[in-house]
Design a protein around this motif. Structure first.
Motif, short mmCIF file in Angstrom:
data_model
loop_
_atom_site.label_atom_id
_atom_site.label_comp_id
_atom_site.label_asym_id
_atom_site.label_seq_id
_atom_site.Cartn_x
_atom_site.Cartn_y
_atom_site.Cartn_z
N LEU A 174 0.86 -1.19 0.00
CA LEU A 174 0.00 0.00 0.00
C LEU A 174 0.89 1.23 0.00
O LEU A 174 1.83 1.32 0.80
N ARG A 175 0.58 2.19 -0.85
CA ARG A 175 1.43 3.38 -0.99
C ARG A 175 0.59 4.65 -1.03
O ARG A 175 -0.58 4.63 -1.41
N VAL A 176 1.24 5.75 -0.66
CA VAL A 176 0.61 7.07 -0.75
C VAL A 176 0.79 7.59 -2.17
O VAL A 176 1.92 7.73 -2.64
N PRO A 177 -0.29 7.87 -2.91
CA PRO A 177 -0.13 8.39 -4.27
C PRO A 177 0.56 9.75 -4.27
O PRO A 177 0.28 10.61 -3.43
N ARG A 178 1.45 9.94 -5.21
CA ARG A 178 2.17 11.22 -5.30
C ARG A 178 1.22 12.38 -5.61
O ARG A 178 1.43 13.50 -5.13
N ASP A 179 0.20 12.12 -6.43
CA ASP A 179 -0.71 13.22 -6.75
C ASP A 179 -1.54 13.63 -5.52
O ASP A 179 -1.97 14.78 -5.42
N VAL A 180 -1.74 12.71 -4.57
CA VAL A 180 -2.42 13.07 -3.32
C VAL A 180 -1.57 14.02 -2.51
O VAL A 180 -2.07 15.02 -1.98
N ILE A 181 -0.27 13.73 -2.41
CA ILE A 181 0.62 14.62 -1.67
C ILE A 181 0.63 16.00 -2.31
O ILE A 181 0.56 17.04 -1.62
N LYS A 182 0.69 16.03 -3.64
CA LYS A 182 0.69 17.32 -4.35
C LYS A 182 -0.60 18.08 -4.09
O LYS A 182 -0.58 19.30 -3.83
N ALA A 183 -1.74 17.37 -4.13
CA ALA A 183 -3.03 18.04 -3.91
C ALA A 183 -3.15 18.55 -2.48
O ALA A 183 -3.73 19.62 -2.25
N LYS A 184 -2.64 17.80 -1.50
CA LYS A 184 -2.72 18.24 -0.11
C LYS A 184 -1.81 19.44 0.15
O LYS A 184 -2.09 20.24 1.06
N GLY B 88 3.22 1.74 3.23
CA GLY B 88 4.61 1.45 3.54
C GLY B 88 5.52 2.65 3.33
O GLY B 88 6.64 2.68 3.86
N ASP B 89 5.07 3.64 2.55
CA ASP B 89 5.89 4.84 2.31
C ASP B 89 5.22 6.08 2.88
O ASP B 89 5.29 7.16 2.27
N VAL B 90 4.63 5.94 4.07
CA VAL B 90 3.97 7.09 4.69
C VAL B 90 4.96 8.21 4.98
O VAL B 90 4.57 9.37 5.15
N PHE B 91 6.27 7.87 4.98
CA PHE B 91 7.29 8.90 5.21
C PHE B 91 7.25 9.99 4.14
O PHE B 91 7.77 11.09 4.34
N ARG B 92 6.65 9.70 2.97
CA ARG B 92 6.57 10.71 1.91
C ARG B 92 5.74 11.92 2.33
O ARG B 92 5.84 12.99 1.73
N LEU B 93 4.92 11.76 3.35
CA LEU B 93 4.13 12.89 3.84
C LEU B 93 4.98 13.90 4.60
O LEU B 93 4.46 14.93 5.02
N HIS B 94 6.28 13.62 4.79
CA HIS B 94 7.16 14.62 5.42
C HIS B 94 7.20 15.88 4.57
O HIS B 94 7.39 16.99 5.10
N LYS B 95 7.07 15.74 3.25
CA LYS B 95 7.04 16.93 2.39
C LYS B 95 5.85 17.81 2.76
O LYS B 95 5.98 19.04 2.85
N LEU B 96 4.68 17.18 2.95
CA LEU B 96 3.49 17.94 3.35
C LEU B 96 3.72 18.61 4.70
O LEU B 96 3.32 19.77 4.91
N ARG B 97 4.37 17.89 5.62
CA ARG B 97 4.64 18.48 6.94
C ARG B 97 5.51 19.72 6.80
O ARG B 97 5.23 20.75 7.44
N TRP B 98 6.56 19.64 5.96
CA TRP B 98 7.43 20.81 5.80
C TRP B 98 6.67 21.98 5.18
O TRP B 98 6.80 23.12 5.64
N VAL B 99 5.85 21.70 4.17
CA VAL B 99 5.08 22.77 3.52
C VAL B 99 4.13 23.40 4.53
O VAL B 99 4.02 24.64 4.60
N MET B 100 3.44 22.60 5.32
CA MET B 100 2.47 23.16 6.27
C MET B 100 3.16 23.93 7.39
O MET B 100 2.69 25.00 7.81
N GLU B 101 4.29 23.43 7.88
CA GLU B 101 5.01 24.14 8.94
C GLU B 101 5.53 25.49 8.43
O GLU B 101 5.43 26.51 9.13
N THR B 102 6.07 25.47 7.21
CA THR B 102 6.60 26.73 6.65
C THR B 102 5.47 27.72 6.41
O THR B 102 5.60 28.92 6.67
N SER B 103 4.33 27.22 5.91
CA SER B 103 3.17 28.08 5.71
C SER B 103 2.67 28.65 7.03
O SER B 103 2.33 29.85 7.12
N MET B 104 2.64 27.82 8.06
CA MET B 104 2.16 28.27 9.37
C MET B 104 3.06 29.36 9.94
O MET B 104 2.59 30.38 10.45
N LEU B 105 4.39 29.17 9.82
CA LEU B 105 5.32 30.13 10.42
C LEU B 105 5.39 31.42 9.61
O LEU B 105 5.67 32.49 10.17
N SER B 106 5.12 31.33 8.30
CA SER B 106 5.20 32.55 7.48
C SER B 106 4.05 33.50 7.75
O SER B 106 4.10 34.67 7.36
#
Length: 448
Positions: free
Chosen positions: A375-385, A428-446
Motif C-alpha cells: 500500500l502506498r501514498v499516491p504522489r498526486d495526493v501529496i501534491k493536492a494536499k 509502507g511509504d507514509v514517510f513521503r508525507l514529510h514533504k506535506l509536513r514541511w510545507v504546512m510548517e513553513t506556511s504556518m510560520l510565514s
C-alpha cells in the motif's frame, strides 16, 4: 413497551436466522426508538441545517415525537421534498446533495436503525462501507493481508451509483424478507419524495438521495446482490488449485545445484544459486491454479485475480452484465480498469496498491517480499494536499488564519496534518508525507 435495545436485538436475531419480518411498521410506534435516533443524530453538523422548512433540531421535544408517532399510526406521515444543493467534486464537477427536514431526518434514522439491525448479520464480510466497526482501513487491511500473489487488479466503479438505484428493484429486494406492506409503502414514499431546487419541485424517479439518513443502508441492501453474485458465482468459478506446480526450470537448476554440492564444486554451486534466485520457484502460468478475491466499500469495489489477462477481462465483462441486467446499474468506463499488479498500481480508497516483486531482496534465505501486497501514498495526493498552502510553488501564509491566536493556528494545522497521516498510516511509504509536513510548517510560520 419494549426498550429500543430489545427491539433491535430481536430484529438482529431474526436477520441472523433468515426469518422474515412481518410486523416491522408497528415498531415505528415505539418512542424509545425515536429517542435513540435523536441521540445518534442531534450532534451532527447538519442538524441545524434547514431543509425546505425552517425546522431544525432546535426545538425538539417529546411532544414532536408523539405527533410523528400519531401520524405513523394512521399512515399520515408524508416525507417532504429535500432541499437540493450542489457540492464540488475533486475533478471540478458537482454532485447533488439533499437536505431533508429535521422530522424526516429523525424518521429516516429510525428506519435506518430497524433496517440495519435486521440486515447487518446477513451482509458479506467483504463489504466494508457504512457498517459498524468497519471502514476504509478494514477493507485495505484485508487486501494487504490476504491478496498475496495477485496478478491483476480489476478496479470497479459504478457510475452515479446512489443516483441510479432503481426503486422497483430496491423495493423488490426489500419485499423478499420484509412482508409488511405498510413499511414498504413508507420506504417508497421516502424515495419518491422529490426535491426542491431554486424552489422548483423535481421528481426522484431513481436513486437514494445523497444526504438522506437511510440512504447508506438502502445502498448496502441493494449492492448486497453484487456481493452475492461475486461470492457465489464468480469466486467459485475462478478459484481452483491448492497451490501452483513447481517451475520445471527452477527444479532443473535445483537438481544441478545438488550435484555440484555433492562434487564439492563451490564455484559452480554459487553460479547455479544465483541463477535460481532470478527464477520463480513455482510456475506463474500454471493453468490449474486460479485465485479471485473481492472487496467493496460503498460503490467502489476491487477484485484481485491470479490468472491470465483474458480471464480478468472476462470477469470485468460479467460484472458489467450482471450490474446492467440485474441491478440496472452501469460500470464507469473511465474508472473501471484492469491493472497489471506488478508493473502498475491500482487505486482503491485513496491508496495505490501493487504486488511487490524483487529477486534481489531476501529475508533470511528466501525472497519473502515477492507476491506481497504493498500500500502506498499516491504522489498526486501529496501534491493536492500541499496546494492549499502554496503560492507560486512556495509555502505561503493562510490569510484566513492570520487573525487567530497562536494556539488556534497551531491546533488547526496540527489537526489537518494528523488526520491525513492517520488515514495513510497503512502505507509502507507514509514517510513521503514529510514533504506535506514541511510545507504546512513553513506556511504556518510565514503567517506570524
Amino acid at each position: 413497551m419494549q426498550s429500543a435495545a430489545t427491539v433491535l436485538g430481536v430484529l438482529r436475531e431474526r436477520g441472523r436466522r433468515g426469518l422474515p419480518c412481518d410486523e416491522l411498521y408497528r415498531q415505528l410506534f415505539n418512542p424509545q426508538l425515536y429517542l435513540l435516533a435523536y441521540g445518534r443524530i442531534y450532534a451532527n453538523h447538519g442538524a441545524m441545517t434547514p431543509g425546505v422548512t425552517p425546522e431544525t433540531v432546535d426545538g425538539m421535544s417529546q411532544r414532536k415525537i408523539d405527533r410523528i408517532i400519531e401520524a405513523m399510526r394512521h399512515e399520515r406521515h408524508r416525507f417532504r421534498p429535500v432541499r437540493r444543493v450542489h457540492i464540488p467534486n475533486k475533478n471540478g464537477t458537482t454532485r447533488p446533495l439533499g437536505l431533508p427536514t429535521w422530522s424526516d431526518k429523525l424518521v429516516g434514522e429510525v428506519v435506518r436503525l430497524l433496517l440495519e439491525a435486521y440486515y447487518e448479520p446477513t451482509f458479506s464480510d467483504r463489504s466494508h462501507g457504512f457498517r459498524p466497526r468497519r471502514g476504509c482501513h478494514t477493507a485495505l487491511r484485508e487486501v494487504a493481508h490476504t491478496w498475496t500473489g495477485t496478478s491483476w487488479f480489476i478496479e470497479g466503479d459504478i457510475a452515479d451509483c446512489f443516483g441510479s438505484l432503481d426503486h422497483q428493484v430496491l423495493l423488490s429486494i426489500l419485499g423478499e424478507k420484509i412482508h409488511d406492506q405498510r413499511f414498504l409503502r413508507l420506504v417508497r414514499n421516502m424515495l419518491n419524495a422529490g426535491y426542491l431546487e431554486d424552489w422548483k419541485w423535481g421528481a426522484t424517479l431513481s436513486g437514494a438521495p445523497q444526504g438522506g439518513v437511510a440512504s447508506p443502508i438502502l445502498s448496502n441492501i441493494y449492492l448486497h446482490r453484487l456481493d452475492e453474485f461475486v461470492e457465489t458465482v464468480l469466486i467459485p468459478e475462478y478459484t481452483r488449485g491448492e497451490r501452483r506446480v513447481r517451475n520445471p526450470a527452477y527444479l532443473e537448476l535445483q537438481n544441478l545445484l545438488a550435484k555440484a554440492r555433492r562434487r564439492g564444486d563451490r564455484a559452480q554451486a554459487r553460479v547455479l544459486r544465483q541463477r535460481m534466485v532470478s527464477l520463480p520457484s513455482s510456475d506463474p502460468d500454471d493453468p490449474s491454479y486460479r485465485r479471485l478475491r473481492y472487496a467493496r466499500y460503498a460503490d467502489d469495489h476491487l477484485l484481485g485475480f491470479t490468472g491470465p489477462k483474458a480471464e480478468a477481462e472476462q470477469i470485468k465483462r460479467r460484472l458489467g452484465d450482471f450490474l446492467r441486467d440485474e441491478l440496472k446499474l452501469e460500470l464507469s468506463r473511465e474508472k473501471t480498469l484492469i491493472t497489471h499488479a506488478r508493473t502498475r498500481a491500482a487505486r482503491f480508497l485513496g491508496y495505490e496498491i501493487t504486488t511487490q516483486h524483487n529477486d534481489t531482496k531476501k529475508t533470511g534465505r528466501y525472497r519473502r517480499v515477492n507476491g506481497q501486497i504493498a500500500l502506498r501514498v499516491p504522489r498526486d495526493v501529496i501534491k493536492a494536499k500541499c496546494e492549499p498552502y502554496l503560492a507560486r510553488g512556495k509555502p505561503a501564509k493562510r490569510t484566513a488564519l492570520t487573525n487567530g491566536s497562536d494556539h488556534a493556528i497551531v491546533a488547526t494545522f496540527g489537526a489537518v496534518y494528523r488526520g491525513i497521516v492517520q488515514y495513510y498510516l497503512l502505507a509502507g511509504d507514509v514517510f513521503r508525507l514529510h514533504k506535506l509536513r514541511w510545507v504546512m510548517e513553513t506556511s504556518m510560520l510565514s503567517g506570524r
